[in-house]
Scaffold this motif. Structure first.
Motif, short mmCIF file in Angstrom:
data_model
loop_
_atom_site.label_atom_id
_atom_site.label_comp_id
_atom_site.label_asym_id
_atom_site.label_seq_id
_atom_site.Cartn_x
_atom_site.Cartn_y
_atom_site.Cartn_z
N THR A 26 0.82 -1.21 0.00
CA THR A 26 0.00 0.00 0.00
C THR A 26 0.86 1.26 0.00
O THR A 26 0.63 2.18 -0.80
N LEU A 30 1.16 4.02 -3.14
CA LEU A 30 0.72 5.39 -2.91
C LEU A 30 1.90 6.38 -2.89
O LEU A 30 1.73 7.54 -2.52
N THR A 199 -4.57 -2.31 5.21
CA THR A 199 -4.44 -1.49 4.01
C THR A 199 -4.97 -0.08 4.25
O THR A 199 -4.33 0.91 3.85
N ALA A 203 -2.69 3.27 4.12
CA ALA A 203 -3.00 4.31 3.14
C ALA A 203 -3.18 5.66 3.83
O ALA A 203 -2.73 6.70 3.32
N ALA A 221 -7.59 7.26 1.27
CA ALA A 221 -7.39 5.88 1.71
C ALA A 221 -8.65 5.04 1.48
O ALA A 221 -8.57 3.88 1.06
N TYR A 224 -8.93 4.16 -2.11
CA TYR A 224 -7.94 3.15 -2.46
C TYR A 224 -8.40 1.75 -2.04
O TYR A 224 -8.31 0.79 -2.81
#
Length: 252
Positions: A26, A30, A199, A203, A221, A224
């Protein structure tokens, strides 16, 4: 070119769906640089956790000191902590850092396997006291004492609604003064949701390390995670891992 440096303190998931593996994936996707202090090694797959080996607290802190002293840290994510002693040692070390800290209080894996005993959960108080944001799901929030933990520990709480009933789920951001914002979306109906909590927290912390404010970091986040859920490849015989949104727009 500068890159956000994120220190992840969490356990390893041999199946690759959650834990350190999901965190690294993650943070990398990002646009951040992931560093790790591994707290436990698990034998784990989509059907459950078959074994857990905790790393000694001294080694966890040594991993932290190794990267903090050389590379530096812009933000910290805490996941599975391993033991009460590790929780205390990590909290002591983090108290000296002036960076955003996101604590995902992992107690039970998506499969239902218990990953924290009562002593470790009690020690979570030390970590909540140094955290910028705590990200419990519904059962975890109840075990930690409910929404008042925001006031008690002077932190923010993202109360995740994924364990709720019904076709819609709502996440609420709670500060010491009450609810700051709520987000509602239709539930994505998939059994392949292993690693959602790891995750999401990773994020969020990446966004904070990149200079986003808390609400902005949470919103990116959530987008995502929803995209990762939609891209789940369907691996394994149980609750499989989410997908990797390689085309996710970092500046969304």
């Amino acid at each position: 070119m500068s890159i956000a440096r994120i220190l992840i303190i969490a356990g390893s998931d041999s199946g690759g769906g959650a834990g350190i593996q999901a965190d690294i994936r993650t943070v990398t996707l990002l646009g951040g640089h992931a560093m790790t202090a591994i707290t436990a090694v698990t034998a784990q797959n989509t059907t459950g956790v078959q074994g857990v080996h905790a790393i000694p607290a001294e080694m966890v802190v040594q991993q932290m000191d190794s990267v903090i002293g050389d590379i530096g840290v812009d933000a910290v994510k805490i996941g599975m902590i391993g033991s009460a002693g590790t929780a205390a040692a990590v909290a002591d070390r983090l108290a000296a850092l002036d960076v955003p800290i996101v604590f995902d209080p992992v107690m039970v894996a998506t499969s239902g396997s218990v990953l924290a005993d009562e002593a470790t959960i009690a020690a979570f108080e030390r970590l909540m006291a140094v955290a910028t944001l705590v990200t419990p799901n519904i059962p975890e929030l109840a075990a930690l004492g409910g929404e008042e933990i925001a006031v008690r520990f002077g932190t923010h709480v993202l109360a995740k609604g994924g364990h709720g009933e019904g076709p819609m789920l709502t996440d609420r951001l709670i500060g010491p003064g009450g609810v700051l914002k709520a987000w509602s979306n239709a539930r994505i109906d998939t059994p392949h949701n292993h690693g959602t909590g790891c995750t999401l927290a990773s994020a969020i912390v990446t966004g904070l390390a990149q200079g986003r404010d808390l609400i902005d970091a949470i919103e990116r986040a959530r987008k995502y995670v929803r995209e990762a859920l939609a891209l789940a490849p369907g691996l394994g015989q149980g609750r499989g891992p989410m997908g990797s949104p390689l085309g996710f727009h970092v500046h969304a």
